[in-house]
Design a protein around this motif. Sequence first.
Motif, PDB file in Angstrom:
ATOM      1  N   GLU A 125     -47.165  18.738  -4.347  1.00 40.18           N
ATOM      2  CA  GLU A 125     -47.517  19.812  -4.925  1.00 40.18           C
ATOM      3  C   GLU A 125     -46.629  20.991  -5.035  1.00 40.18           C
ATOM      4  OE1 GLU A 125     -51.478  21.571  -3.660  1.00 40.18           O
ATOM      5  OE2 GLU A 125     -52.398  19.577  -4.419  1.00 40.18           O
ATOM      6  N   ASN A 126     -46.651  21.860  -5.869  1.00 41.76           N
ATOM      7  CA  ASN A 126     -45.698  22.745  -6.261  1.00 41.76           C
ATOM      8  C   ASN A 126     -45.825  23.829  -4.983  1.00 41.76           C
ATOM      9  OD1 ASN A 126     -43.892  24.254  -7.698  1.00 41.76           O
ATOM     10  ND2 ASN A 126     -45.227  25.640  -8.586  1.00 41.76           N
ATOM     11  N   ILE A 127     -44.502  24.155  -4.459  1.00 37.31           N
ATOM     12  CA  ILE A 127     -44.320  25.006  -3.475  1.00 37.31           C
ATOM     13  C   ILE A 127     -43.657  26.287  -3.963  1.00 37.31           C
ATOM     14  CG2 ILE A 127     -43.228  25.429  -1.033  1.00 37.31           C
ATOM     15  CD1 ILE A 127     -43.274  22.287  -1.015  1.00 37.31           C
ATOM     16  N   GLU A 128     -44.013  27.550  -3.866  1.00 36.81           N
ATOM     17  CA  GLU A 128     -43.500  28.609  -4.275  1.00 36.81           C
ATOM     18  C   GLU A 128     -42.151  28.932  -3.510  1.00 36.81           C
ATOM     19  OE1 GLU A 128     -45.859  31.969  -5.716  1.00 36.81           O
ATOM     20  OE2 GLU A 128     -47.625  30.369  -5.695  1.00 36.81           O
ATOM     21  N   GLY A 170     -36.208  26.538  -0.812  1.00 32.98           N
ATOM     22  CA  GLY A 170     -37.331  26.009  -0.157  1.00 32.98           C
ATOM     23  C   GLY A 170     -38.612  25.314  -0.965  1.00 32.98           C
ATOM     24  N   GLN A 171     -38.260  25.244  -2.362  1.00 27.61           N
ATOM     25  CA  GLN A 171     -39.222  24.435  -2.986  1.00 27.61           C
ATOM     26  C   GLN A 171     -39.118  23.006  -3.036  1.00 27.61           C
ATOM     27  OE1 GLN A 171     -38.520  26.626  -6.743  1.00 27.61           O
ATOM     28  NE2 GLN A 171     -40.546  26.934  -6.761  1.00 27.61           N
ATOM     29  N   ASP A 172     -38.086  22.605  -2.210  1.00 29.28           N
ATOM     30  CA  ASP A 172     -38.037  21.004  -2.161  1.00 29.28           C
ATOM     31  C   ASP A 172     -38.349  20.876  -0.630  1.00 29.28           C
ATOM     32  OD1 ASP A 172     -37.584  20.839  -5.040  1.00 29.28           O
ATOM     33  OD2 ASP A 172     -35.508  21.054  -4.749  1.00 29.28           O
ATOM     34  N   VAL A 212     -25.891  16.326   2.008  1.00 29.85           N
ATOM     35  CA  VAL A 212     -26.808  17.057   1.364  1.00 29.85           C
ATOM     36  C   VAL A 212     -26.316  18.231   0.423  1.00 29.85           C
ATOM     37  CG1 VAL A 212     -28.947  18.383   1.689  1.00 29.85           C
ATOM     38  CG2 VAL A 212     -28.318  16.622   3.270  1.00 29.85           C
ATOM     39  N   VAL A 213     -26.336  17.985  -0.780  1.00 27.02           N
ATOM     40  CA  VAL A 213     -25.874  19.010  -1.639  1.00 27.02           C
ATOM     41  C   VAL A 213     -26.919  20.086  -2.121  1.00 27.02           C
ATOM     42  CG1 VAL A 213     -25.232  19.177  -4.044  1.00 27.02           C
ATOM     43  CG2 VAL A 213     -24.437  17.220  -2.806  1.00 27.02           C
ATOM     44  N   ILE A 214     -26.417  21.489  -1.846  1.00 26.48           N
ATOM     45  CA  ILE A 214     -27.578  22.407  -2.197  1.00 26.48           C
ATOM     46  C   ILE A 214     -26.712  23.605  -3.136  1.00 26.48           C
ATOM     47  CG2 ILE A 214     -28.975  24.039  -1.038  1.00 26.48           C
ATOM     48  CD1 ILE A 214     -28.639  22.565   1.387  1.00 26.48           C
ATOM     49  N   PRO A 215     -27.232  23.538  -4.296  1.00 26.44           N
ATOM     50  CA  PRO A 215     -26.637  24.509  -5.326  1.00 26.44           C
ATOM     51  C   PRO A 215     -27.311  26.102  -4.949  1.00 26.44           C
ATOM     52  CG  PRO A 215     -28.301  23.287  -6.301  1.00 26.44           C
ATOM     53  CD  PRO A 215     -28.208  22.748  -5.080  1.00 26.44           C
ATOM     54  N   CYS A 216     -26.316  27.040  -4.946  1.00 29.24           N
ATOM     55  CA  CYS A 216     -26.999  28.375  -4.384  1.00 29.24           C
ATOM     56  C   CYS A 216     -26.613  29.335  -5.470  1.00 29.24           C
ATOM     57  CB  CYS A 216     -26.429  28.818  -3.085  1.00 29.24           C
ATOM     58  SG  CYS A 216     -26.798  27.761  -1.847  1.00 29.24           S
ATOM     59  N   PHE A 217     -27.394  30.102  -5.899  1.00 29.34           N
ATOM     60  CA  PHE A 217     -26.996  31.298  -7.043  1.00 29.34           C
ATOM     61  C   PHE A 217     -27.665  32.399  -6.461  1.00 29.34           C
ATOM     62  CE2 PHE A 217     -27.476  33.552 -11.074  1.00 29.34           C
ATOM     63  CZ  PHE A 217     -26.352  34.140 -10.989  1.00 29.34           C
ATOM     64  N   ASN A 218     -27.301  33.610  -5.726  1.00 29.80           N
ATOM     65  CA  ASN A 218     -27.877  34.559  -4.953  1.00 29.80           C
ATOM     66  C   ASN A 218     -28.833  34.101  -4.098  1.00 29.80           C
ATOM     67  OD1 ASN A 218     -26.161  36.241  -6.501  1.00 29.80           O
ATOM     68  ND2 ASN A 218     -27.555  36.657  -8.177  1.00 29.80           N
ATOM     69  N   GLU A 219     -28.353  33.256  -3.349  1.00 30.94           N
ATOM     70  CA  GLU A 219     -29.490  32.619  -2.268  1.00 30.94           C
ATOM     71  C   GLU A 219     -29.393  33.398  -0.871  1.00 30.94           C
ATOM     72  OE1 GLU A 219     -32.210  31.452  -3.427  1.00 30.94           O
ATOM     73  OE2 GLU A 219     -31.600  30.119  -4.831  1.00 30.94           O
ATOM     74  N   GLU A 220     -28.616  34.447  -0.739  1.00 27.84           N
ATOM     75  CA  GLU A 220     -28.223  34.691   0.715  1.00 27.84           C
ATOM     76  C   GLU A 220     -29.490  34.594   1.733  1.00 27.84           C
ATOM     77  OE1 GLU A 220     -26.948  38.952   0.758  1.00 27.84           O
ATOM     78  OE2 GLU A 220     -28.769  39.676  -0.029  1.00 27.84           O
ATOM     79  N   ALA A 221     -30.703  35.110   1.145  1.00 32.78           N
ATOM     80  CA  ALA A 221     -31.993  35.277   1.984  1.00 32.78           C
ATOM     81  C   ALA A 221     -32.602  33.648   2.319  1.00 32.78           C
ATOM     82  CB  ALA A 221     -32.990  35.842   1.481  1.00 32.78           C
ATOM     83  N   ALA A 222     -31.961  32.695   1.743  1.00 28.88           N
ATOM     84  CA  ALA A 222     -32.745  31.264   1.897  1.00 28.88           C
ATOM     85  C   ALA A 222     -31.755  30.361   2.579  1.00 28.88           C
ATOM     86  CB  ALA A 222     -32.909  30.973   0.412  1.00 28.88           C
ATOM     87  N   TYR A 259     -31.049  25.564   5.638  1.00 29.10           N
ATOM     88  CA  TYR A 259     -30.189  24.640   6.792  1.00 29.10           C
ATOM     89  C   TYR A 259     -30.933  24.154   7.857  1.00 29.10           C
ATOM     90  CZ  TYR A 259     -26.966  24.525  10.562  1.00 29.10           C
ATOM     91  OH  TYR A 259     -26.056  24.247  11.584  1.00 29.10           O
ATOM     92  N   ASN A 260     -31.587  24.984   8.327  1.00 33.34           N
ATOM     93  CA  ASN A 260     -32.683  24.644   9.551  1.00 33.34           C
ATOM     94  C   ASN A 260     -33.440  23.580   9.128  1.00 33.34           C
ATOM     95  OD1 ASN A 260     -31.362  26.249  11.475  1.00 33.34           O
ATOM     96  ND2 ASN A 260     -32.428  28.048  10.614  1.00 33.34           N
ATOM     97  N   ALA A 261     -34.237  23.946   8.247  1.00 34.17           N
ATOM     98  CA  ALA A 261     -35.264  22.759   7.810  1.00 34.17           C
ATOM     99  C   ALA A 261     -34.747  21.402   7.391  1.00 34.17           C
ATOM    100  CB  ALA A 261     -36.094  23.302   6.409  1.00 34.17           C
ATOM    101  N   THR A 262     -33.636  21.340   6.781  1.00 31.85           N
ATOM    102  CA  THR A 262     -32.900  20.047   6.675  1.00 31.85           C
ATOM    103  C   THR A 262     -32.642  19.288   7.914  1.00 31.85           C
ATOM    104  OG1 THR A 262     -31.984  20.960   4.647  1.00 31.85           O
ATOM    105  CG2 THR A 262     -31.248  19.065   5.226  1.00 31.85           C
ATOM    106  N   LEU A 263     -32.123  20.271   8.888  1.00 28.20           N
ATOM    107  CA  LEU A 263     -31.900  19.852  10.208  1.00 28.20           C
ATOM    108  C   LEU A 263     -33.135  19.172  10.875  1.00 28.20           C
ATOM    109  CD1 LEU A 263     -29.058  21.882  11.710  1.00 28.20           C
ATOM    110  CD2 LEU A 263     -28.743  19.726  10.638  1.00 28.20           C
TER     111      LEU A 263
END
Length: 313
Positions: free
Chosen positions: A202-205, A102-104, A12-22, A27-31
Amino acid sequence: MENVNEPYKISVVIPCFNEEAAIEAIYNATLKAALPAGCEIEFVFVDDGSKDGTLDELRKLAAKDGRVHYISFSRNFGKEAALLAGLRWSRGAYTVTLDADGQDPPSLIPQMLEAVSSGVYECAGTRRTTRKGEPAARSFFARLFYALMGKITEVDVVDGARDFRLMNKKYRDAVLSLPERNRFSKGVFPWVGFKIKWFEYENIERTAGATKWSFWKLFLYSIDGITAFSSKPLAVASFIGVLLFFISAAFIVFIAVRRLAYGDPVAGWASTACIVLFCSGFQLFTIGVLGQYLAKVYTEVKQRPHYIIKETR
Ligand code: UDP
Ligand code: MG
């Protein structure tokens, strides 16, 4: 059909740019995604030069869970570079690419995996069906862009397609075989072809933080996309050039005839000024189009690496 009894890995490849809060949340949602028995998961987080505590979060997570790996860039190289690094790194039989915000929804992964592991599809893609929560002007220009891309390129750029994909090794290797620096992912992925199964939602914010896309950035990005996958703008310039030539030829005949028939008191400076302005404006525009392609060629020939890695684990 893959041998389901054989254990296999999904990266599972996850690009992160200033995502400390996410990070923790994704990680938990993917597991939580209910993966079939015998399917192991591996995380490949790519820290794209974040200025916040993203890297610290990743270090913590990696220390806690051996399935978590991360690549940290020396500075921000952009999401496309981050995706490339993640794809190069991933070792699984399947690779998922997923946004950190979390939009995906990772809960779709099992269905996507089923479609691809059945052997019928090489890739599962996702598209959002609504643009809820987005400014109206942005949606309008996005639609315009997709319509234009559909007309002038041979790749099938899907409206609303997300960078949330699940692909097998064959598809991943095909994407990695494209050496270009300008990696417009909405074009690069469809360009390789294969059979793609689409999933819609549907679009997720986003769960936390803010989007990094300003309107201006999106505009420049769309120009990048067009010039990366189409040379039609150059052809349009030549076409209009030829058209103007014929119009001016007709005008010359008209003026010559009028001069011979009626004599010609000097008049019409206003129309002359308009013509001069129009033509020089159009010429500058054309040079600008040429410049766009030249700039692309320039970045390609420099052969610089797509990104520089500072730290990895
Ligand atoms: N991202 C990145 N590098 C960048 C910009 C964004 O790695 O320069 C990541 C970001 O952390 C997120 C994903 O790409 O995981 C999508 O970014 P964002 O949510 O800002 O884009 P949007 O969802 O609005 O298209
Ligand atoms: Mg987002």
